[in-house]
Design a protein around this motif. Sequence first.
Motif, PDB file in Angstrom:
ATOM      1  N   LYS A 148      19.370   6.031   0.041  1.00  0.00           N
ATOM      2  CA  LYS A 148      18.779   4.778  -0.439  1.00  0.00           C
ATOM      3  C   LYS A 148      17.273   4.940  -0.637  1.00  0.00           C
ATOM      4  N   TRP A 149      16.593   5.533   0.334  1.00  0.00           N
ATOM      5  CA  TRP A 149      15.141   5.710   0.240  1.00  0.00           C
ATOM      6  C   TRP A 149      14.773   6.697  -0.850  1.00  0.00           C
ATOM      7  N   ARG A 150      15.565   7.767  -0.998  1.00  0.00           N
ATOM      8  CA  ARG A 150      15.279   8.748  -2.043  1.00  0.00           C
ATOM      9  C   ARG A 150      15.363   8.093  -3.412  1.00  0.00           C
ATOM     10  N   VAL A 151      16.413   7.317  -3.642  1.00  0.00           N
ATOM     11  CA  VAL A 151      16.576   6.628  -4.921  1.00  0.00           C
ATOM     12  C   VAL A 151      15.422   5.653  -5.154  1.00  0.00           C
ATOM     13  N   ALA A 152      15.038   4.914  -4.114  1.00  0.00           N
ATOM     14  CA  ALA A 152      13.934   3.953  -4.243  1.00  0.00           C
ATOM     15  C   ALA A 152      12.628   4.667  -4.588  1.00  0.00           C
ATOM     16  N   VAL A 153      12.354   5.782  -3.936  1.00  0.00           N
ATOM     17  CA  VAL A 153      11.124   6.537  -4.220  1.00  0.00           C
ATOM     18  C   VAL A 153      11.206   7.141  -5.624  1.00  0.00           C
ATOM     19  N   ARG A 202      -4.600  15.433  -8.148  1.00  0.00           N
ATOM     20  CA  ARG A 202      -5.135  14.605  -7.052  1.00  0.00           C
ATOM     21  C   ARG A 202      -5.061  13.121  -7.412  1.00  0.00           C
ATOM     22  N   GLU A 203      -5.337  12.793  -8.665  1.00  0.00           N
ATOM     23  CA  GLU A 203      -5.255  11.394  -9.102  1.00  0.00           C
ATOM     24  C   GLU A 203      -3.807  10.905  -9.079  1.00  0.00           C
ATOM     25  N   VAL A 204      -2.895  11.714  -9.581  1.00  0.00           N
ATOM     26  CA  VAL A 204      -1.466  11.364  -9.549  1.00  0.00           C
ATOM     27  C   VAL A 204      -1.025  11.184  -8.094  1.00  0.00           C
ATOM     28  N   ALA A 205      -1.456  12.089  -7.225  1.00  0.00           N
ATOM     29  CA  ALA A 205      -1.083  12.006  -5.811  1.00  0.00           C
ATOM     30  C   ALA A 205      -1.594  10.713  -5.184  1.00  0.00           C
ATOM     31  N   ARG A 206      -2.859  10.377  -5.427  1.00  0.00           N
ATOM     32  CA  ARG A 206      -3.427   9.134  -4.867  1.00  0.00           C
ATOM     33  C   ARG A 206      -2.631   7.914  -5.326  1.00  0.00           C
ATOM     34  N   ARG A 207      -2.334   7.869  -6.608  1.00  0.00           N
ATOM     35  CA  ARG A 207      -1.580   6.731  -7.146  1.00  0.00           C
ATOM     36  C   ARG A 207      -0.167   6.693  -6.568  1.00  0.00           C
ATOM     37  N   ALA A 208       0.494   7.847  -6.522  1.00  0.00           N
ATOM     38  CA  ALA A 208       1.872   7.905  -6.017  1.00  0.00           C
ATOM     39  C   ALA A 208       1.931   7.533  -4.539  1.00  0.00           C
ATOM     40  N   ILE A 209       0.983   8.005  -3.760  1.00  0.00           N
ATOM     41  CA  ILE A 209       0.957   7.666  -2.327  1.00  0.00           C
ATOM     42  C   ILE A 209       0.796   6.158  -2.155  1.00  0.00           C
ATOM     43  N   GLY A 210      -0.055   5.537  -2.958  1.00  0.00           N
ATOM     44  CA  GLY A 210      -0.219   4.090  -2.889  1.00  0.00           C
ATOM     45  C   GLY A 210       1.069   3.352  -3.223  1.00  0.00           C
ATOM     46  N   VAL A 211       1.757   3.799  -4.263  1.00  0.00           N
ATOM     47  CA  VAL A 211       3.023   3.184  -4.667  1.00  0.00           C
ATOM     48  C   VAL A 211       4.060   3.331  -3.548  1.00  0.00           C
ATOM     49  N   VAL A 212       4.173   4.528  -3.000  1.00  0.00           N
ATOM     50  CA  VAL A 212       5.185   4.782  -1.965  1.00  0.00           C
ATOM     51  C   VAL A 212       4.838   4.045  -0.671  1.00  0.00           C
ATOM     52  N   GLN A 213       3.553   3.932  -0.343  1.00  0.00           N
ATOM     53  CA  GLN A 213       3.168   3.158   0.852  1.00  0.00           C
ATOM     54  C   GLN A 213       3.617   1.706   0.707  1.00  0.00           C
ATOM     55  N   GLY A 214       3.431   1.132  -0.475  1.00  0.00           N
ATOM     56  CA  GLY A 214       3.897  -0.235  -0.727  1.00  0.00           C
ATOM     57  C   GLY A 214       5.405  -0.338  -0.617  1.00  0.00           C
ATOM     58  N   LEU A 267      10.476  -1.547   2.525  1.00  0.00           N
ATOM     59  CA  LEU A 267      11.708  -1.049   3.134  1.00  0.00           C
ATOM     60  C   LEU A 267      11.706  -1.203   4.652  1.00  0.00           C
ATOM     61  N   LEU A 268      10.519  -1.120   5.259  1.00  0.00           N
ATOM     62  CA  LEU A 268      10.426  -1.207   6.722  1.00  0.00           C
ATOM     63  C   LEU A 268      10.112  -2.617   7.214  1.00  0.00           C
ATOM     64  N   GLU A 269      10.038  -3.571   6.314  1.00  0.00           N
ATOM     65  CA  GLU A 269       9.732  -4.950   6.689  1.00  0.00           C
ATOM     66  C   GLU A 269      10.682  -5.496   7.771  1.00  0.00           C
ATOM     67  N   PRO A 270      11.991  -5.204   7.708  1.00  0.00           N
ATOM     68  CA  PRO A 270      12.879  -5.703   8.768  1.00  0.00           C
ATOM     69  C   PRO A 270      12.528  -5.179  10.171  1.00  0.00           C
ATOM     70  N   LEU A 271      11.771  -4.067  10.244  1.00  0.00           N
ATOM     71  CA  LEU A 271      11.358  -3.507  11.534  1.00  0.00           C
ATOM     72  C   LEU A 271       9.905  -3.855  11.862  1.00  0.00           C
ATOM     73  N   GLY A 272       9.295  -4.719  11.059  1.00  0.00           N
ATOM     74  CA  GLY A 272       7.912  -5.112  11.312  1.00  0.00           C
ATOM     75  C   GLY A 272       6.907  -4.418  10.415  1.00  0.00           C
ATOM     76  N   GLY A 273       7.373  -3.757   9.348  1.00  0.00           N
ATOM     77  CA  GLY A 273       6.466  -3.069   8.429  1.00  0.00           C
ATOM     78  C   GLY A 273       6.013  -1.727   8.976  1.00  0.00           C
ATOM     79  N   LEU A 274       5.155  -1.061   8.221  1.00  0.00           N
ATOM     80  CA  LEU A 274       4.689   0.279   8.595  1.00  0.00           C
ATOM     81  C   LEU A 274       4.028   0.321   9.968  1.00  0.00           C
ATOM     82  N   GLY A 275       3.294  -0.727  10.324  1.00  0.00           N
ATOM     83  CA  GLY A 275       2.583  -0.731  11.604  1.00  0.00           C
ATOM     84  C   GLY A 275       3.350  -1.375  12.739  1.00  0.00           C
ATOM     85  N   GLY A 276       4.586  -1.810  12.482  1.00  0.00           N
ATOM     86  CA  GLY A 276       5.359  -2.517  13.496  1.00  0.00           C
ATOM     87  C   GLY A 276       5.789  -1.630  14.658  1.00  0.00           C
ATOM     88  N   GLU A 277       5.912  -2.247  15.825  1.00  0.00           N
ATOM     89  CA  GLU A 277       6.340  -1.505  17.024  1.00  0.00           C
ATOM     90  C   GLU A 277       7.740  -0.924  16.859  1.00  0.00           C
TER      91      GLU A 277
END
Length: 184
Positions: A20-25, A105-117, A122-132
Amino acid sequence: MSSTSEHATPGFLVWRLSTKWRVAVDRAVAPLGLTHAQYSLVASLYGMHRAGQRPSQRQLADHTGLEPLYVSKLARALEAAGVVDRTRDPADPRAIRLSLTEDGREVARRAIGVVQGLLEQLLEPLGGLGGERTKAFSRELATLLDVSLDVSLDAPIDSTSDSPIDASLDTHLDTHLDSHPDEE
């Protein structure tokens, strides 16, 4: 928990989540001209570059968990796209060192931003990226990734056993054989 997951084995759930995550990315980075596997290389190279490293293809394969031959193929495609530079290591002519181009480097910066979002979503049900719960989940996954897989493929298989594992496998197969792999 969905009815699909209720009786599934942990291995099946990890596989489904990974898929699921691979397809989403894949979908998220496609507008940047990348696949999920290419994103893994580009993002890893970006992080390694920031840490002062210029890894060989083998080191990048070890870092990403991808097969060295696959990393070589991906790196060649990314080189052709102008994202990656591949150069022979003067200390070891068999080794190929990788680095991102300026465009890379520009593609990487943009892609990392997209994937972080995407990961935040995807991790919102667990409290997001920073959730316990996300941090605990990450620790559990890291524990599983650290397990050595020295499994003998020559071990005998007892097909007459009625072990709980067999029952779980039967339930797993019954639950999933009737559904199409693309159905959620």
